[in-house]
Design a protein around this motif. Sequence first.
Motif, PDB file in Angstrom:
ATOM      1  N   PRO A  87       1.110  -1.078   0.084  1.00 25.79           N
ATOM      2  CA  PRO A  87       0.178   0.232  -0.115  1.00 25.79           C
ATOM      3  C   PRO A  87       0.872   1.178   0.649  1.00 25.79           C
ATOM      4  N   GLY A  88       1.846   0.916   0.789  1.00 24.60           N
ATOM      5  CA  GLY A  88       2.790   2.308   0.677  1.00 24.60           C
ATOM      6  C   GLY A  88       2.990   2.532  -0.480  1.00 24.60           C
ATOM      7  N   GLY A  89       3.018   2.232  -1.307  1.00 24.12           N
ATOM      8  CA  GLY A  89       4.373   2.120  -3.170  1.00 24.12           C
ATOM      9  C   GLY A  89       3.396   2.656  -4.026  1.00 24.12           C
ATOM     10  N   ARG A  90       1.481   2.566  -3.648  1.00 28.79           N
ATOM     11  CA  ARG A  90       0.112   3.090  -4.328  1.00 28.79           C
ATOM     12  C   ARG A  90       0.318   4.483  -4.359  1.00 28.79           C
ATOM     13  N   GLY A  91      -0.816   5.207  -4.961  1.00 30.50           N
ATOM     14  CA  GLY A  91      -1.695   6.536  -4.726  1.00 30.50           C
ATOM     15  C   GLY A  91      -0.074   7.090  -4.983  1.00 30.50           C
ATOM     16  N   LYS A  92       1.423   7.032  -6.231  1.00 35.62           N
ATOM     17  CA  LYS A  92       2.341   8.577  -5.986  1.00 35.62           C
ATOM     18  C   LYS A  92       1.797   8.803  -7.486  1.00 35.62           C
ATOM     19  N   VAL A  93       2.496  10.503  -7.525  1.00 32.82           N
ATOM     20  CA  VAL A  93       2.708  10.711  -8.906  1.00 32.82           C
ATOM     21  C   VAL A  93       3.862  10.718  -9.476  1.00 32.82           C
ATOM     22  N   TRP A  94       3.952   9.889 -10.612  1.00 31.67           N
ATOM     23  CA  TRP A  94       5.307   9.646 -11.411  1.00 31.67           C
ATOM     24  C   TRP A  94       4.834  10.660 -12.809  1.00 31.67           C
ATOM     25  N   VAL A  95       6.453  11.314 -12.746  1.00 32.97           N
ATOM     26  CA  VAL A  95       6.751  12.042 -14.071  1.00 32.97           C
ATOM     27  C   VAL A  95       7.369  10.989 -14.204  1.00 32.97           C
ATOM     28  N   ALA A  96       7.007  11.594 -15.789  1.00 31.23           N
ATOM     29  CA  ALA A  96       7.401  10.235 -16.356  1.00 31.23           C
ATOM     30  C   ALA A  96       8.491  10.618 -17.300  1.00 31.23           C
ATOM     31  N   SER A  97       9.885  10.470 -18.137  1.00 28.20           N
ATOM     32  CA  SER A  97      10.353  10.606 -19.364  1.00 28.20           C
ATOM     33  C   SER A  97      10.073   9.986 -20.283  1.00 28.20           C
ATOM     34  N   ASP A  98      10.404  10.441 -21.083  1.00 29.27           N
ATOM     35  CA  ASP A  98       9.896   9.858 -22.712  1.00 29.27           C
ATOM     36  C   ASP A  98       9.860   8.651 -22.985  1.00 29.27           C
ATOM     37  N   ASN A  99      11.403   8.316 -22.174  1.00 32.59           N
ATOM     38  CA  ASN A  99      11.821   6.360 -22.031  1.00 32.59           C
ATOM     39  C   ASN A  99      10.471   5.813 -22.242  1.00 32.59           C
ATOM     40  N   TRP A 100       9.315   5.837 -20.961  1.00 33.20           N
ATOM     41  CA  TRP A 100       8.285   5.093 -20.801  1.00 33.20           C
ATOM     42  C   TRP A 100       7.252   5.875 -20.978  1.00 33.20           C
TER      43      TRP A 100
END
Length: 551
Positions: free
Chosen positions: A280-293
Motif C-alpha cells: 500500500p505504501g507504494g501506491r497513489g504516487k505521482v510519477w513524472v515519466a520521461s520520454d523513455n517510458w
Amino acid sequence: MKTFQRFSFFVAFLLQFLFNTYWTMEAKAPGDIIIGGIFPIHESVQEHDSNNSTAWSCNRLSIGRLSQSMIMVYAIEEVNRKRELQNITLGYHIVDSCGEVAAALENVQVFMRKTRDLNDPTLPPVLAVIGGYYSEISVSVTRQLNLDKIPEISYGSTSGLLSDKNKFPSFMRTVPEDDHQVQAIIQILKHYNWNWVGVLTTDGEYGRYAIERLQIHADKAGICLAFVCVLPESLKEQRIMHTISKAANKIIESKKVSVIISFAKQNHMMYILEEVLQKPGGRGKVWVASDNWSQSTNVLNTSRWKLEDVGTVIGVTLKSSDAANYTKFLRNLDPEKYKNNSFLTDFFDLSGTEESKKDQLINLTYPYGLFSIQLAVKAITQALKDVCVKNKCTPDSLKPSEFKDALRAAQFSMDGKTYSFDEYGDLNSGYDVIVWKNQGSSIDMKNIIGYYDIKNQKLTFNSHVRDLRQFVRGVTSRCSEHCRHGTRRRREDSQPVCCYQCVPCPANHFSNKTGSSKIELWINGKRVTSLTLSQSHVSISVGMMGKAVLP
C-alpha cells in the motif's frame, strides 16, 4: 585508422560468435539508394544453453517498436510513390538492436561497406541509418558507422553527450537533447511546489546525463532530490532484480516523497511498478515519466493493477504527428507483400486474426515516432534532392561524407513547418505533456494536456485543461511544511535546503510571510531592518544601536 578498422571488424565478428544471432532477422527492400534502420524490435536479450555452451537470443517482442520500423517503411514507400526523387528510388535495410549495445553493434555490421562487399559486391551502399532509440546504443553505433562516414539520424536518442560533434561528427537527430526535457520537468515540479522528490534512472548515457542535468537545474530551483536510484544496465534480467527490490523499498519507505521522477527504461519500469504496487505504501504516487517510458503500454500489468493503484502519471513526450495516413497504411497492409520482412512475418504468424494484428500495430504506435521517424526520412529525401536532383548526380557517385554535409545543411518540411538541424545536429521541436487516463479496459497515453516551448522555455497548458490540479489535488511532496505566520525556518548545516524546522520568532520580531526564513526587527513600533535567518542563530547590526544577537 586502418588498424582500428581491422580491429573493429574483428570485434564485430567476435560479437556475432558470442551472440549467435547471425543477422537472420531483418527487413529489406531494393532501391537505387539504401537507407538503414535500427530499432529495438525486441527489448532485451536472454541467455540460454546451446550445445553445452552459453548463447544469447533476442526476446520480448515490442509491437510498438515493430510499428515504428513500419513507419520508416511507410515513409520511404511514400517518397517512391510520389516520385519525389524523380527516377531515383529508395530502398531500406532494417535490423534489430534488441535494446542492447552488443547486439546492436553486431547487427549494424550489415551496413558497413566491407561486410556488404563480402556478401554481395553489387549491393548499393547504405547512405544513412535511421536510429537507434536508446542513447547508449547510438553512442556506440554512430562511432561504428563513422568508420565509413555513414550519417546516423536518431528518432529517440536524446542524451546531450551526442551533441558533441568532435566525438560524434556523423550523428544527427530529429528530437531535442535531454537538457530541455529536464527543464520542462523542473517547471512542472515548481508549479506544484514539489521540492522533495525521488529519482529513478537506468545506468547508461541517457540516464547519467539526465541525472546530471536534473541536479543542476533542481539546485537552481530550490528542489531537492530525496534519493536517486540507479538501475544497472544488464544483459541478464535476474541480475537487476536485487536493485529493483532495493529501489522499490526506498520508494515505499520514503513517506514524505509523493513524487517520483523516472528516466528508467520501460522494461525496468515494468519491474519497478510490479514491485512497488504490491505494498500500500507504494501506491497513489505521482510519477513524472520521461520520454523513455511515458507512452509505453507494457510498463503496467493492467490485468492485475488499475491506474488508481499507480496514482497519477504525468508524461513528457516528444512531439507527435497526425496518425490518419499511417493508420490507413496499416489497415490496408498485405503481409504477403512483405515476405522480406522477417519481423512482420513472425508477428503475423503468431496466433490471432490478421485484423487483430493490425489493430495491435495501430493501437500500440508511439505517437512521437510518427513525427520523428517520418521527419528523418524527409531530411534524407531533401538532402538527396539538393545533391542529386538539383546537381544531376548518380547514386553510384554519391559518397556518404558528401551526403552527410548535405543533410546538415538541408531544410525540410512536415505538417506545414520547416525544420533544419542546428550546429550540434539537433532539432529542437519541443515536447508534449500528457497525463494517463482510463479508457475502458485500457489506458489512454495520448492524452495531451500541454506543451513545452524550448525557445521560450515555457510550459503551457491547453486552454480546455485547467492544468494538472484535477489529477494531483492534495498531493504534497515536501521535506518540511511551510512555516506559518509568526514562525521562521531554521535549518542546520547538515540538512538539505528543503528540510528545516519552524521555530517561533523572538520577542519584537515578526515574520509576515508564509514559509519565510526572514524576520523583521521592530523597535518602538517601527521596523528597523529585515533579517535572513538560515542558521540556528545569527548576528546582526542595527543602525547605530550596536550588535544584537538572536538565539
